[in-house]
Design a protein around this motif. Sequence first.
Motif, PDB file in Angstrom:
ATOM      1  N   ALA A   1       6.123   7.922  -2.407  1.00  0.00           N
ATOM      2  CA  ALA A   1       5.497   8.914  -1.545  1.00  0.00           C
ATOM      3  C   ALA A   1       4.497   9.760  -2.322  1.00  0.00           C
ATOM      4  N   THR A   2       4.849  10.140  -3.532  1.00  0.00           N
ATOM      5  CA  THR A   2       3.928  10.917  -4.374  1.00  0.00           C
ATOM      6  C   THR A   2       2.652  10.137  -4.657  1.00  0.00           C
ATOM      7  N   ALA A   3       2.800   8.866  -4.962  1.00  0.00           N
ATOM      8  CA  ALA A   3       1.632   8.038  -5.251  1.00  0.00           C
ATOM      9  C   ALA A   3       0.754   7.859  -4.011  1.00  0.00           C
TER      10      ALA A   3
ATOM     11  N   ASP B   1      -1.194  10.993  -3.422  1.00  0.00           N
ATOM     12  CA  ASP B   1      -2.271  11.073  -4.418  1.00  0.00           C
ATOM     13  C   ASP B   1      -3.407  10.125  -4.059  1.00  0.00           C
ATOM     14  N   GLU B   2      -3.066   8.926  -3.636  1.00  0.00           N
ATOM     15  CA  GLU B   2      -4.079   7.940  -3.271  1.00  0.00           C
ATOM     16  C   GLU B   2      -4.878   8.398  -2.055  1.00  0.00           C
ATOM     17  N   LEU B   3      -4.218   9.032  -1.113  1.00  0.00           N
ATOM     18  CA  LEU B   3      -4.885   9.483   0.108  1.00  0.00           C
ATOM     19  C   LEU B   3      -5.593  10.817  -0.060  1.00  0.00           C
ATOM     20  N   GLY B   4      -5.246  11.544  -1.120  1.00  0.00           N
ATOM     21  CA  GLY B   4      -5.835  12.862  -1.301  1.00  0.00           C
ATOM     22  C   GLY B   4      -5.239  13.914  -0.387  1.00  0.00           C
ATOM     23  N   GLY B   5      -4.036  13.685   0.098  1.00  0.00           N
ATOM     24  CA  GLY B   5      -3.374  14.631   0.983  1.00  0.00           C
ATOM     25  C   GLY B   5      -2.538  13.908   2.012  1.00  0.00           C
ATOM     26  N   GLY B   6      -1.899  14.697   2.933  1.00  0.00           N
ATOM     27  CA  GLY B   6      -1.008  14.103   3.909  1.00  0.00           C
ATOM     28  C   GLY B   6      -1.446  14.251   5.346  1.00  0.00           C
TER      29      GLY B   6
ATOM     30  N   GLY C   1     -10.858  -5.016   4.329  1.00  0.00           N
ATOM     31  CA  GLY C   1     -10.971  -4.153   3.144  1.00  0.00           C
ATOM     32  C   GLY C   1      -9.970  -3.024   3.129  1.00  0.00           C
ATOM     33  N   ALA C   2      -8.830  -3.206   3.792  1.00  0.00           N
ATOM     34  CA  ALA C   2      -7.822  -2.148   3.847  1.00  0.00           C
ATOM     35  C   ALA C   2      -7.312  -1.818   2.448  1.00  0.00           C
ATOM     36  N   ARG C   3      -7.079  -0.542   2.222  1.00  0.00           N
ATOM     37  CA  ARG C   3      -6.537  -0.101   0.946  1.00  0.00           C
ATOM     38  C   ARG C   3      -5.034  -0.379   0.932  1.00  0.00           C
ATOM     39  N   VAL C   4      -4.557  -1.052  -0.131  1.00  0.00           N
ATOM     40  CA  VAL C   4      -3.151  -1.464  -0.206  1.00  0.00           C
ATOM     41  C   VAL C   4      -2.521  -0.857  -1.444  1.00  0.00           C
ATOM     42  N   LEU C   5      -1.366  -0.217  -1.262  1.00  0.00           N
ATOM     43  CA  LEU C   5      -0.543   0.220  -2.384  1.00  0.00           C
ATOM     44  C   LEU C   5       0.719  -0.628  -2.357  1.00  0.00           C
ATOM     45  N   ALA C   6       0.935  -1.371  -3.431  1.00  0.00           N
ATOM     46  CA  ALA C   6       2.050  -2.314  -3.483  1.00  0.00           C
ATOM     47  C   ALA C   6       3.282  -1.677  -4.095  1.00  0.00           C
ATOM     48  N   VAL C   7       4.443  -2.052  -3.562  1.00  0.00           N
ATOM     49  CA  VAL C   7       5.735  -1.634  -4.104  1.00  0.00           C
ATOM     50  C   VAL C   7       6.201  -2.709  -5.089  1.00  0.00           C
ATOM     51  N   ASP C   8       6.269  -2.379  -6.343  1.00  0.00           N
ATOM     52  CA  ASP C   8       6.647  -3.295  -7.434  1.00  0.00           C
ATOM     53  C   ASP C   8       5.542  -4.284  -7.785  1.00  0.00           C
ATOM     54  N   LEU C   9       5.083  -5.054  -6.818  1.00  0.00           N
ATOM     55  CA  LEU C   9       4.010  -6.023  -7.034  1.00  0.00           C
ATOM     56  C   LEU C   9       3.456  -6.430  -5.672  1.00  0.00           C
ATOM     57  N   PRO C  10       2.212  -6.860  -5.608  1.00  0.00           N
ATOM     58  CA  PRO C  10       1.684  -7.323  -4.320  1.00  0.00           C
ATOM     59  C   PRO C  10       2.507  -8.487  -3.788  1.00  0.00           C
TER      60      PRO C  10
ATOM     61  N   GLU D   1      -0.982 -17.286  -2.401  1.00  0.00           N
ATOM     62  CA  GLU D   1      -1.446 -16.437  -1.317  1.00  0.00           C
ATOM     63  C   GLU D   1      -0.699 -15.113  -1.409  1.00  0.00           C
ATOM     64  N   SER D   2      -1.423 -14.008  -1.440  1.00  0.00           N
ATOM     65  CA  SER D   2      -0.782 -12.717  -1.662  1.00  0.00           C
ATOM     66  C   SER D   2      -1.674 -11.595  -1.150  1.00  0.00           C
ATOM     67  N   PHE D   3      -1.096 -10.403  -1.094  1.00  0.00           N
ATOM     68  CA  PHE D   3      -1.886  -9.198  -0.904  1.00  0.00           C
ATOM     69  C   PHE D   3      -2.626  -8.893  -2.207  1.00  0.00           C
ATOM     70  N   THR D   4      -3.725  -8.172  -2.099  1.00  0.00           N
ATOM     71  CA  THR D   4      -4.433  -7.654  -3.263  1.00  0.00           C
ATOM     72  C   THR D   4      -4.376  -6.140  -3.184  1.00  0.00           C
ATOM     73  N   ALA D   5      -3.793  -5.518  -4.192  1.00  0.00           N
ATOM     74  CA  ALA D   5      -3.539  -4.085  -4.150  1.00  0.00           C
ATOM     75  C   ALA D   5      -4.628  -3.306  -4.878  1.00  0.00           C
ATOM     76  N   THR D   6      -4.891  -2.111  -4.377  1.00  0.00           N
ATOM     77  CA  THR D   6      -5.709  -1.149  -5.102  1.00  0.00           C
ATOM     78  C   THR D   6      -4.881  -0.501  -6.201  1.00  0.00           C
ATOM     79  N   ARG D   7      -3.611  -0.341  -5.907  1.00  0.00           N
ATOM     80  CA  ARG D   7      -2.694   0.353  -6.816  1.00  0.00           C
ATOM     81  C   ARG D   7      -1.305  -0.230  -6.610  1.00  0.00           C
ATOM     82  N   THR D   8      -0.564  -0.319  -7.687  1.00  0.00           N
ATOM     83  CA  THR D   8       0.819  -0.801  -7.628  1.00  0.00           C
ATOM     84  C   THR D   8       1.721   0.233  -8.288  1.00  0.00           C
ATOM     85  N   VAL D   9       2.809   0.579  -7.614  1.00  0.00           N
ATOM     86  CA  VAL D   9       3.825   1.462  -8.199  1.00  0.00           C
ATOM     87  C   VAL D   9       5.066   0.623  -8.450  1.00  0.00           C
TER      88      VAL D   9
END
Length: 504
Positions: A40-42, A45-50, A153-162, A174-182
């Motif tokens: 949730a914190t990530a 941060d990625e969205l710049g707010g809630g 071009g949707a922004r994707v944040l992956a949990v553990d890995l895409p 075949e997989s998702f492509t993440a902007t950021r992974t936590v």
Amino acid sequence: MLVAHRVDHIRAAEESEMAALEASGRPAGELMQRAAAALATAVLDELGGGYGRSVLVLANSGGNGGDALHAGARLLRRGVAVRACATSSQGLHRGGAHALLAAGGRTVELGEAEALLQAGRVDLVLDGALGIGGRGGLTGTASRLAEVCARTGARVLAVDLPSGLVADSGAVHESFTATRTVTFGTRRLVHLQQPAASRCGRVEVADIGLRLPEPDLRGWEVADLAAALPVPGPTDHKYSRGVVGLDTGSAQYPGAALLGVLGAVHTGVGMVRYLGSAAETVTARLPNVVTAAGRVQALVLGSGWGADEDGPRRLREAFARTHDEGSALLLDADALAALPALVEDPTPRPAPDRLLLTPHAGELARLLDRDRDDVETDPLGAAREAATRYGATVLLKGASQYVVRPGVDVVDVALPGPAWTGQAGSGDVLAGICGSLLAGGLPAGDAAAAGASLQALAAARHPGPQPPQTLAERLPELVAGLTSAPGATRRRAGTAEVGAQWGP
């Protein structure tokens, strides 16, 4: 260094922490809540707010789905509009779905999820569709949504890995492509292994209290490279800084000789002796190179030899020489082709930390008498087999560059570089760079990781189709910057006492 662990080590650490929580009277679900809080914190941060933002959670019935759904519940309390879509026939993680719905979220079917993405009404996709147990690839709902995310071009944040990638492998499916992974506790191997690592985006490791064993992979960072590079002190001279000899090139491939010498000269060694048959080509460009015979602290063989029936003899002589002198030996290209014939040869050779092999996947396949596809499917296993068979440190070159030492479990991964470096001559330059570092006193594993990292960083800082000789000439500026940076740890380049025995 960045560290990464195999799935079995991560699962064991998770089970141990959950058992410790239960033994202390706390719910095992606390571990999932730690992960959800980090997610949730990530996301915020990625969205710049809630408030006013919109998140689509993709989740299954497993742990990753639970992490994502509980994170969604936390985001709802921060004013984020959260919808969840099940990506498997088993539905959503029960506890996570209950928390999400109780916080005011709602679930959507595939059709609505696609429509939201296509209409641009999703600010971020939280990908918890599959976890570290995934076998690779996507099917059904997950496959459809990955395609829509890529197309829109949707922004994707992956949990553990895409989702769609495999945690213990760098292979792509075949997989998702993440902007950021936590990820949690440690990186997974996939985060350091190309080409799959390029789909993970920026990787962030959240501490959730796992106690982990020694890592399986160590990824070099710029600070590690700076600390490894030999730096001369006030009492050093050309011999104590290291003398490297190169028996490389031929009438057919004189350029390989020049490229290797360029790599050695520009890395910072005290002297380069060229011992091959292309001396005129080398000295016409580099008059500081010595062509007279003499002792060396490291010897580089093989680049540009071409088809040479005399290769086993030259290799045997190099083994004997380096063993007797106590010097290091690097085998590249055509010298590697001669090596299988000497597996049972009794000629003494340098110890594994003084013997470095630098194959690419095709050369490693020939060393092991296997198909190249086998090596590319399991590069770590193949490199380990070669290190054991030949009693040498192995630098496996490629999109990710692995350093394997015989009898050592942890594998080093060099700094990544741009794909532009995949060109003729790059390996010749790299052999010279690594030979220079061996002569400067680095053990084979450090010389390999530092050499590959140095070349990759030079390419990254000078992007585009730079030819290998141009990148070699960029090395002095890079080395100076790395070793003179404030706070840089400096490694002495040999000593005057050691250097004395290499005198004229």
